[in-house]
Enzyme design. Structure first.
Site, short mmCIF file in Angstrom:
data_model
loop_
_atom_site.label_atom_id
_atom_site.label_comp_id
_atom_site.label_asym_id
_atom_site.label_seq_id
_atom_site.Cartn_x
_atom_site.Cartn_y
_atom_site.Cartn_z
N PHE A 157 0.81 -1.22 0.00
CA PHE A 157 0.00 0.00 0.00
C PHE A 157 0.84 1.26 0.00
O PHE A 157 0.36 2.32 -0.40
CB PHE A 157 -0.93 0.01 1.22
CG PHE A 157 -0.22 0.25 2.53
CD1 PHE A 157 0.09 1.54 2.95
CD2 PHE A 157 0.12 -0.80 3.38
CE1 PHE A 157 0.75 1.77 4.15
CE2 PHE A 157 0.78 -0.58 4.57
CZ PHE A 157 1.09 0.72 4.95
N GLU A 184 -5.16 -4.05 -1.88
CA GLU A 184 -6.59 -3.74 -1.90
C GLU A 184 -6.90 -2.43 -1.21
O GLU A 184 -8.00 -1.89 -1.36
CB GLU A 184 -7.39 -4.88 -1.27
CG GLU A 184 -7.14 -5.14 0.20
CD GLU A 184 -5.95 -6.04 0.47
OE1 GLU A 184 -5.87 -6.58 1.60
OE2 GLU A 184 -5.09 -6.22 -0.43
N CYS A 289 9.77 1.36 3.63
CA CYS A 289 10.69 0.30 4.06
C CYS A 289 12.11 0.81 4.18
O CYS A 289 12.95 0.17 4.80
CB CYS A 289 10.63 -0.88 3.09
SG CYS A 289 11.30 -0.52 1.46
N GLU A 389 9.53 -3.74 13.62
CA GLU A 389 9.38 -2.75 12.56
C GLU A 389 8.07 -2.00 12.82
O GLU A 389 6.99 -2.56 12.69
CB GLU A 389 9.34 -3.40 11.18
CG GLU A 389 9.21 -2.36 10.07
CD GLU A 389 9.08 -2.97 8.68
OE1 GLU A 389 9.39 -2.28 7.71
OE2 GLU A 389 8.64 -4.14 8.58
#
Length: 504
Positions: A157, A184, A289, A389
């Site tokens: 996303f 989605e 990331c 994370e």
């Protein structure tokens, strides 16, 4: 729950054989605007039959596309590049609407994705093989690279345009048919890109979209006609993708999570390091990331660095991404926002301090999924804020005494995606790039995302598979080599020889 604006809701469908196709599963999901919580779209989820149809269409298209001359493929990619440039504002608006990014950040995402389309325009040069004349007497040997056939990508996303462009540009330019399963949560950017690709001349079936959830993903991983899978997402899912797809005989590159450390040595320029930490820690609300999530402050650099970071954080304006003055938008969902915020309470309970608490008054943010920049001091391994994370606007500072201690923490971390060092000492920087066990390294560069003609990917639990994403390794991933040994002898010289072939 967010509000529902009935008139504003659109239906997001698959894209199969060059046109929208409705899902047949009867299942669907909602897409919200993270800045308001309003429902803005409904996306139909694929059934296994939908995926089978997509793959069958792609397989037929791949047979013709692989015979298309390289110059023609390059021409199509160049037209796609020009169309994205022409429509970049519209694409950025879609990204901001569904993901929550600021306009500037969305335009930056489009620009970095565009680099990969431009790289793919050089496909004739990238697919040149090698040729050895007279490898043996009258024998020539040459190597060629050929497409795999039907390949697929599953994207996250946080970069709804850039990551699909990482994958589809090389995959299509190399002669494959590419099937994309976008997140989605942010499906519309991919549909817009598919429409531009059709206008650019990408043949029907060469680029396909299947919308959906785990049902679609599992069918892609298992389908015998899909030869390779690319994935970007969290480490647990990346491991699942890798193990399932390889078990089904596929080539896989699966990029997982990260815990990126920024090492600040005592000789670093404090203002420069603070600018970098704030930019890399809080840009895109920390949902990158490659975001810096841990600052390793060596020696007496910690206190002035933390104060400089606090001064900069005070000036960051948080709000809806479509307002030009805002610098940081919302997180992707209410659930994710609340999960990220929970790390602040956990840090305090575990003995850390909180120089900046970014939790905002709901009265000022409405139903949007906002969390301001937060700064944790005195973090250490064993705390949730360090070990996990977080994927949000939370920056942790770990105080260390020496370079060696900082290096050990980075190398012992299970992730190895990106890292950075800030110093004015060239020898220390060179030693760091030699010592550190991380796939992408920045020297006075906080977010060392490689340019398109290199390749993107980390080490350890940040990558499952042998090849990194896009660039030269992307071309290698989407093709396979074939070596041809050729001889055109005089038929009169032919004879039976049962011995093992030798160079004579």
């Amino acid at each position: 729950m967010g509000t529902t604006e009935t008139l504003a809701i659109s239906a997001v469908n698959h894209w199969i054989n060059g046109k929208p196709v409705a899902a047949t599963s009867g299942r669907s999901g909602i897409v919200t605007n993270p800045a308001t919580g309003a429902v803005i779209a409904q996306v139909g989820f694929a059934s296994e039959e939908d995926v089978n149809l997509a793959v069958a269409t792609a397989k037929t298209a791949a047979l013709d596309w692989r015979t298309t001359p390289l110059s023609r493929r390059a021409e199509v990619m160049f037209r796609l590049r020009n169309l994205i440039v022409e429509h970049r504002e519209q694409l950025a608006e879609i990204i901001s609407h569904e993901n929550g990014k600021t306009r500037a950040d969305a335009l930056g995402e489009v620009a970095r994705g565009l680099e990969n389309v431009e790289f793919a325009c050089g496909v004739p040069n990238m697919l040149k093989g090698g040729y050895s004349e007279q490898a043996s007497k009258g024998v020539d040997v040459y190597q060629i690279r050929q497409p795999l056939g039907v390949v697929a990508g599953i994207t996250p996303f946080n970069f709804p345009a850039m990551v699909p462009l990482w994958m589809l540009s090389n995959a299509i330019a190399c002669g494959n048919a590419f099937i994309l399963k976008p997140s989605e949560k942010v499906p519309s950017s991919s549909v817009f890109l598919a429409e531009l690709a059709k206008e650019a001349g990408v043949p029907d079936g060469v680029l396909t979209l299947v919308q959906g959830d785990k049902v679609a993903v599992n069918r892609l991983l298992e389908h015998p006609e899909i030869k390779a899978i690319s994935f970007v997402g969290s480490t647990p899912v990346a491991r699942y993708i890798y193990e399932t797809a390889t078990r089904n005989g596929k080539r896989v590159q699966a990029l997982g999570g990260a815990k990126n450390h920024m090492l600040v040595l005592p000789d670093a320029d404090i203002a420069m390091a603070a600018d970098a930490a704030v930019s890399a820690g809080y840009g895109a609300a920390g949902e990158r990331c490659m975001a810096i999530s841990v600052v390793l402050a060596v020696g007496n650099v910690a206190d002035p660095l933390i104060e400089a970071i606090r001064e900069r954080v005070r000036c960051i304006k948080v709000g809806p991404g479509n307002e030009p003055s805002n610098e940081m938008g919302p997180l992707i969902s209410r659930e994710h926002r609340d999960r990220v915020a929970s790390y602040l309470d956990a840090a305090l309970a575990e003995g850390a301090t909180l120089p900046v608490d970014g939790r905002l008054d709901p009265a000022t943010t409405g139903d949007g999924y906002f969390l301001g920049p937060s700064l944790i001091d005195n973090a250490r391994p064993g705390m949730r804020c360090y070990d996990h994370e977080i994927f949000g606007p939370v920056l942790s500072v770990v105080r260390v005494d020496t370079y060696a201690e900082a290096l050990r923490l980075i190398n012992e971390n299970p992730f190895g995606n990106g890292t950075a060092i800030f110093t004015q000492n060239g020898g220390a920087a060179r030693q760091f790039q030699f010592d550190v066990e991380v796939g992408m390294v920045g020297i006075n560069v906080p977010i060392p995302v490689p340019v398109s003609y290199y390749s993107f990917g980390g080490w350890k639990s940040s990558l499952f598979g042998d090849l990194h994403m896009y660039g030269p390794e992307g071309v290698q991933f989407y093709t396979r080599s074939k070596v041809v040994t050729s001889r055109w002898p005089n038929p009169g010289a032919s004879k039976v020889d049962l011995g093992f072939p030798q160079v004579r």
